[in-house]
Design a protein around this motif. Structure first.
Motif, PDB file in Angstrom:
ATOM      1  N   MET A 204       0.816  -1.210   0.000  1.00  0.00           N
ATOM      2  CA  MET A 204       0.000   0.000   0.000  1.00  0.00           C
ATOM      3  C   MET A 204       0.854   1.266   0.000  1.00  0.00           C
ATOM      4  O   MET A 204       0.325   2.370  -0.023  1.00  0.00           O
ATOM      5  CB  MET A 204      -0.913   0.026   1.230  1.00  0.00           C
ATOM      6  N   ASP A 205       2.162   1.120   0.072  1.00  0.00           N
ATOM      7  CA  ASP A 205       3.031   2.293   0.040  1.00  0.00           C
ATOM      8  C   ASP A 205       3.717   2.313  -1.326  1.00  0.00           C
ATOM      9  O   ASP A 205       4.559   1.488  -1.624  1.00  0.00           O
ATOM     10  CB  ASP A 205       4.062   2.199   1.175  1.00  0.00           C
ATOM     11  N   ARG A 207       5.326   4.974  -2.723  1.00  0.00           N
ATOM     12  CA  ARG A 207       6.118   6.185  -2.931  1.00  0.00           C
ATOM     13  C   ARG A 207       7.398   5.955  -3.732  1.00  0.00           C
ATOM     14  O   ARG A 207       7.740   6.762  -4.595  1.00  0.00           O
ATOM     15  CB  ARG A 207       6.396   6.846  -1.594  1.00  0.00           C
ATOM     16  N   GLN A 236      -1.482   8.787  -3.558  1.00  0.00           N
ATOM     17  CA  GLN A 236      -0.058   9.041  -3.351  1.00  0.00           C
ATOM     18  C   GLN A 236       0.587   9.670  -4.583  1.00  0.00           C
ATOM     19  O   GLN A 236       1.512  10.474  -4.458  1.00  0.00           O
ATOM     20  CB  GLN A 236       0.650   7.743  -2.946  1.00  0.00           C
ATOM     21  N   GLN A 239      -0.302  13.240  -4.261  1.00  0.00           N
ATOM     22  CA  GLN A 239       0.475  13.846  -3.173  1.00  0.00           C
ATOM     23  C   GLN A 239       1.900  14.132  -3.622  1.00  0.00           C
ATOM     24  O   GLN A 239       2.521  15.087  -3.187  1.00  0.00           O
ATOM     25  CB  GLN A 239       0.505  12.915  -1.957  1.00  0.00           C
TER      26      GLN A 239
ATOM     27  N   ARG B  27       9.564   4.380   5.822  1.00  0.00           N
ATOM     28  CA  ARG B  27       9.104   3.005   5.790  1.00  0.00           C
ATOM     29  C   ARG B  27       9.887   2.161   6.796  1.00  0.00           C
ATOM     30  O   ARG B  27       9.326   1.380   7.560  1.00  0.00           O
ATOM     31  CB  ARG B  27       9.335   2.487   4.372  1.00  0.00           C
ATOM     32  N   LYS B 139     -12.288  -2.371   3.131  1.00  0.00           N
ATOM     33  CA  LYS B 139     -11.237  -1.484   3.615  1.00  0.00           C
ATOM     34  C   LYS B 139     -11.859  -0.308   4.361  1.00  0.00           C
ATOM     35  O   LYS B 139     -13.031  -0.008   4.210  1.00  0.00           O
ATOM     36  CB  LYS B 139     -10.413  -0.967   2.440  1.00  0.00           C
ATOM     37  N   ASP B 141     -11.048   3.817   5.180  1.00  0.00           N
ATOM     38  CA  ASP B 141     -10.188   4.919   4.771  1.00  0.00           C
ATOM     39  C   ASP B 141      -9.766   5.737   5.975  1.00  0.00           C
ATOM     40  O   ASP B 141     -10.575   6.026   6.856  1.00  0.00           O
ATOM     41  CB  ASP B 141     -10.931   5.822   3.776  1.00  0.00           C
ATOM     42  N   ARG B 144      -9.567  11.701   5.512  1.00  0.00           N
ATOM     43  CA  ARG B 144      -8.821  12.577   4.603  1.00  0.00           C
ATOM     44  C   ARG B 144      -8.558  13.934   5.237  1.00  0.00           C
ATOM     45  O   ARG B 144      -7.538  14.564   4.983  1.00  0.00           O
ATOM     46  CB  ARG B 144      -9.612  12.783   3.303  1.00  0.00           C
ATOM     47  N   GLN B 148      -4.763  14.690   4.662  1.00  0.00           N
ATOM     48  CA  GLN B 148      -4.532  15.569   3.504  1.00  0.00           C
ATOM     49  C   GLN B 148      -3.690  16.801   3.850  1.00  0.00           C
ATOM     50  O   GLN B 148      -2.700  17.065   3.182  1.00  0.00           O
ATOM     51  CB  GLN B 148      -5.880  15.968   2.879  1.00  0.00           C
ATOM     52  N   ALA B 151      -0.184  15.778   4.370  1.00  0.00           N
ATOM     53  CA  ALA B 151       0.507  15.350   3.155  1.00  0.00           C
ATOM     54  C   ALA B 151       0.841  16.545   2.271  1.00  0.00           C
ATOM     55  O   ALA B 151       1.805  16.527   1.513  1.00  0.00           O
ATOM     56  CB  ALA B 151      -0.350  14.347   2.387  1.00  0.00           C
ATOM     57  N   LEU B 165       3.676  14.731   6.990  1.00  0.00           N
ATOM     58  CA  LEU B 165       3.338  13.339   7.265  1.00  0.00           C
ATOM     59  C   LEU B 165       4.597  12.558   7.651  1.00  0.00           C
ATOM     60  O   LEU B 165       4.629  11.810   8.639  1.00  0.00           O
ATOM     61  CB  LEU B 165       2.733  12.741   5.994  1.00  0.00           C
ATOM     62  N   TYR B 235      -0.179   7.134   6.548  1.00  0.00           N
ATOM     63  CA  TYR B 235       0.746   7.235   5.421  1.00  0.00           C
ATOM     64  C   TYR B 235       0.163   6.584   4.174  1.00  0.00           C
ATOM     65  O   TYR B 235       0.298   7.087   3.067  1.00  0.00           O
ATOM     66  CB  TYR B 235       2.044   6.541   5.824  1.00  0.00           C
ATOM     67  N   GLN B 236      -0.495   5.431   4.361  1.00  0.00           N
ATOM     68  CA  GLN B 236      -1.052   4.708   3.213  1.00  0.00           C
ATOM     69  C   GLN B 236      -2.435   5.204   2.847  1.00  0.00           C
ATOM     70  O   GLN B 236      -2.837   5.139   1.699  1.00  0.00           O
ATOM     71  CB  GLN B 236      -1.188   3.220   3.551  1.00  0.00           C
ATOM     72  N   VAL B 238      -5.274   3.810   3.631  1.00  0.00           N
ATOM     73  CA  VAL B 238      -6.305   2.783   3.793  1.00  0.00           C
ATOM     74  C   VAL B 238      -5.811   1.695   4.733  1.00  0.00           C
ATOM     75  O   VAL B 238      -4.612   1.509   4.903  1.00  0.00           O
ATOM     76  CB  VAL B 238      -6.707   2.113   2.459  1.00  0.00           C
ATOM     77  N   ARG B 240      -7.022  -2.412   6.380  1.00  0.00           N
ATOM     78  CA  ARG B 240      -7.939  -3.535   6.293  1.00  0.00           C
ATOM     79  C   ARG B 240      -7.535  -4.553   7.342  1.00  0.00           C
ATOM     80  O   ARG B 240      -6.457  -4.472   7.898  1.00  0.00           O
ATOM     81  CB  ARG B 240      -7.858  -4.142   4.896  1.00  0.00           C
TER      82      ARG B 240
END
Lengths: 368, 317
Positions: A204-205, A207, A236, A239, B27, B139, B141, B144, B148, B151, B165, B235-236, B238, B240
């Protein structure tokens, strides 16, 4: 204590056996597909659509004088689980199967159905290989990735006038398949695929991949994958300041995508069948679906509904559940459904698959 | 349309490499936070907690629901809601961590090594399915309204662009790690933890409440994982019910790479894996990132079978 447990276990076992002793006066139809996991939401819709059709037939008296029993199984979107599900369905004595959803599941499962001599209609598996192995009783009520990737690539080159596109896929039979077709057509037209790369479907990342996309000088991104990744990928990209178009196949056609990217998402272009939901004839189906399941029917539900109707009609018309006869009947004529007139070719594909380009407009999918 | 950057220009390449480093570090620091939980439990019990990825995932959900609840209660200042949500997620996950220890480990303390291992895998499946069935199989969310603005706020540090972020991730991770080092190295509680890690029997003979200390290590690791979860969710964008699986696996790898049982090792391992993945994605292809990350792991294990910092047994917790 131990004795008690043994007795309890034995009681359960006997109960389970008794449960199997039910008299066989129904016609069993298997409904197989992903109902949990990443694609759970999108995959449940066609199964519910089929269920609705079966309920309607039962209300009218069933088929061949028998009530229809839907046997629903979840393959979790996994290939090995799909094989297990297929074997379970065969063992349960189903006469035909509607499913599976994911191409990666339909491919191995269809081997099982083929060997058992059971008709299979998939409402959503678009990988070309599904019907390319000479299986006489495998059908699909949807287009193929080679048609879909082709339509998207032509749209990107001709209508969007793009010359350089990055193609990213999710390493599945579906995602990589559609991505490869896109690349082939786009390059054949004279376009340049500046990056062709795959990411695991749980990732999901995006970047680092996005940096590579920007480095490659791509004007747009084609994504071969599902909505659950498509949404964050799109966000992303934006962004990171990437303003180009975001193209994708039917895997990202789901209301959940819009929830993730927001109503104002721009330049999203998706290949999907024509807009059947807006037609007058679909209204009773949509209302019935909402009444039964308390949710709006997603784009795929209608395919499950049609697949079940066409299958049952063919069984009725053939007068038997024999797979060869039903397959023959399915190929012999044009079938009326909410998704238009369906005609199957020798492979089991639709003779006429009509992908069109959809986009997001005012918080909903709309034909471009 | 974008103007394609010229890949030959050295300065541009340099700034892009820095960007990749920042992404990779972001990461990697998340992996590191999760890896700390694996390494602490291993240090103290000599076992791998396979439900740790699920604790991380519960942290993700807790943070999102806390933000949602605060949002609907009218609290919208990100500066207040976000730290509060992270703290709430940490507290809840710590609770789940203790429960996990109670159910899957404490009862099986004297049993064969495979018993708690299996029960932890069972716990992982139970927790995943619990969230799937009780919350949603689809999922969720991340709000935002919170992600947002963070980000979109960017700071330029010389040639590098850092988003708010990423700044939040770095600051939180750094603060938590410093806190953990302080706790383990400088407090009586830390000394007790290390004592239990070194010799459980002796520690209990000296009057330490071993069971409580083990539960505390679980709580600590789980709280760190929850903080990581909250940040990954942000960061992602979403989350789940199965979001903890991949990160759990990577963090576990990071802990092994750094030398399982060793706290600085877990951090080092996390950063190395994060950086390797992103550098591979950028310079080769994303398809290869798993391969290079694990190739490095194998190489390191060849040269140093106990991981990069694995020899300093005295430090393990």
């Amino acid at each position: 204590m131990h004795k008690f447990r043994t007795i309890l276990t034995a009681a359960f076992a006997v109960g389970a056996l008794l449960g199997c002793q039910k008299k066989e006066n129904t016609l069993k139809i298997g409904l197989a597909g992903v109902q949990t996991g990443p694609d759970g939401e999108i995959g449940t819709a066609p199964i519910r659509g089929s269920q609705l059709a079966i309920d309607e037939w039962n209300a009218k008296g069933g088929v061949l004088g028998l009530q229809i029993e839907a046997v629903s199984r979840d393959d979790e979107g996994k290939a090995n689980q799909a094989v297990a599900v297929a074997q379970e369905l065969v063992a349960a004595g189903v006469k035909a199967v509607i499913g599976h959803f994911n191409s990666g599941c339909s491919l191995p499962a269809s081997e099982v159905y083929h060997q058992a001599g059971i008709v299979q209609i998939t409402p959503a598996s678009t990988n070309p290989q599904v019907t390319e192995r000479g299986f006489n009783q495998t059908f699909r009520l949807c287009g193929r990735d080679d048609q879909q990737g082709d339509v998207s690539a032509k749209f990107a080159f001709d209508s969007l006038e793009l010359s350089k596109v990055a193609v990213i896929h999710n390493k599945t039979a579906y995602g990589q398949g559609i991505a490869e077709v896109f690349r082939k057509t786009f390059e054949a037209k004279g376009g340049n695929v500046s990056l062709f790369d795959g990411l695991a479907s749980e990732e999901m990342d995006f970047r680092a991949t996005i940096s590579a996309i920007q480095k490659s000088g791509a004007q747009a991104v084609f994504f071969g994958g599902m909505y659950n990744q498509g949404g964050p990928f799109y966000n992303q990209l934006r962004q990171a300041g990437f303003k180009g178009a975001f193209l994708g196949g039917d895997g990202i056609y789901d209301g959940e995508l819009i929830k993730t990217v927001g109503a104002k998402a721009d330049s999203v272009f998706i290949t999907f069948g024509p807009d059947f939901m807006a037609t007058e004839s679909a209204k009773p189906f949509l209302a019935a679906y909402k009444a039964k399941f308390g949710q709006d029917a997603g784009g795929y539900a209608i395919y499950g509904y049609d697949a079940a109707n066409i299958l049952l009609e063919a069984i009725q018309k053939a007068g038997t559940t024999d797979a060869d006869k039903v397959s023959q009947t399915l190929r012999s004529q044009s079938w009326k459904g909410l998704t238009g007139d369906a005609e199957f070719d020798a492979k089991g594909d639709l003779k006429k698959a009509n992908y069109v380009i959809w986009t997001i407009r005012e918080g909903a999918f709309a034909v471009r | 349309m974008q103007t394609p950057p010229n890949p030959d220009s050295g300065a541009l390449l340099f700034s892009q490499m820095l960007e990749i480093l920042i992404n990779g570090l972001a990461r990697g620091s998340v992996y590191a936070l999760v890896a700390l939980g694996y390494t602490m439990v291993y240090g103290i019990l000599g076992m791998i907690n396979f439900a740790h990825g699920e604790i991380f995932m519960i942290g993700m959900f807790a943070a999102v629901f806390a933000l949602g609840a605060m949002g609907s209660a009218g609290l919208v200042a990100v500066g207040i809601t976000l730290p509060l949500a992270i703290l709430l997620a940490m507290a809840l996950s710590a609770g789940f961590g203790v429960m996990n220890e109670r159910i899957a480990y404490r009862k099986l303390r004297g049993a064969h090594l495979l018993a708690p291992l299996t029960s932890a895998i069972g716990m992982s499946i139970v927790l995943q399915n619990f969230v799937m069935l009780s919350v949603t199989k689809g999922k969720v969310d991340f709000p935002r309204a919170v992600a947002q603005p963070l980000a979109n706020t960017t700071w330029s540090l010389g040639p590098v662009q850092l988003t708010a972020l990423q700044a939040v991730i770095f600051a939180t991770t750094f603060a938590l790690m410093c806190g953990l080092f302080w706790l383990v190295q400088r407090t009586r509680l830390g000394i007790a933890l290390r004592a239990v890690a070194q010799d459980r029997t002796m520690a209990s003979l000296c009057g330490m409440k071993v069971d409580r200390l083990i539960a505390f290590a679980f709580a600590l690791g789980s709280a760190l994982a929850a903080a990581a979860g909250a940040m990954v969710a942000m960061y992602q964008g979403v989350l789940r019910f199965d979001s903890g699986y991949m990160i759990g696996l990577k963090a576990f790898t990071a802990a092994i790479l750094g030398g399982i049982g060793n706290i600085p090792g877990a951090v080092l391992g996390g950063l190395i894996i994060g950086l390797t993945e992103d550098l591979t994605s950028y310079t080769i292809k994303s398809e290869w990132k798993q391969t290079t990350a694990f190739a490095i792991l194998i190489l390191v294990l060849w040269l140093r079978p106990r991981g990069l910092l694995g020899e300093r047994v005295a430090d393990k917790v």
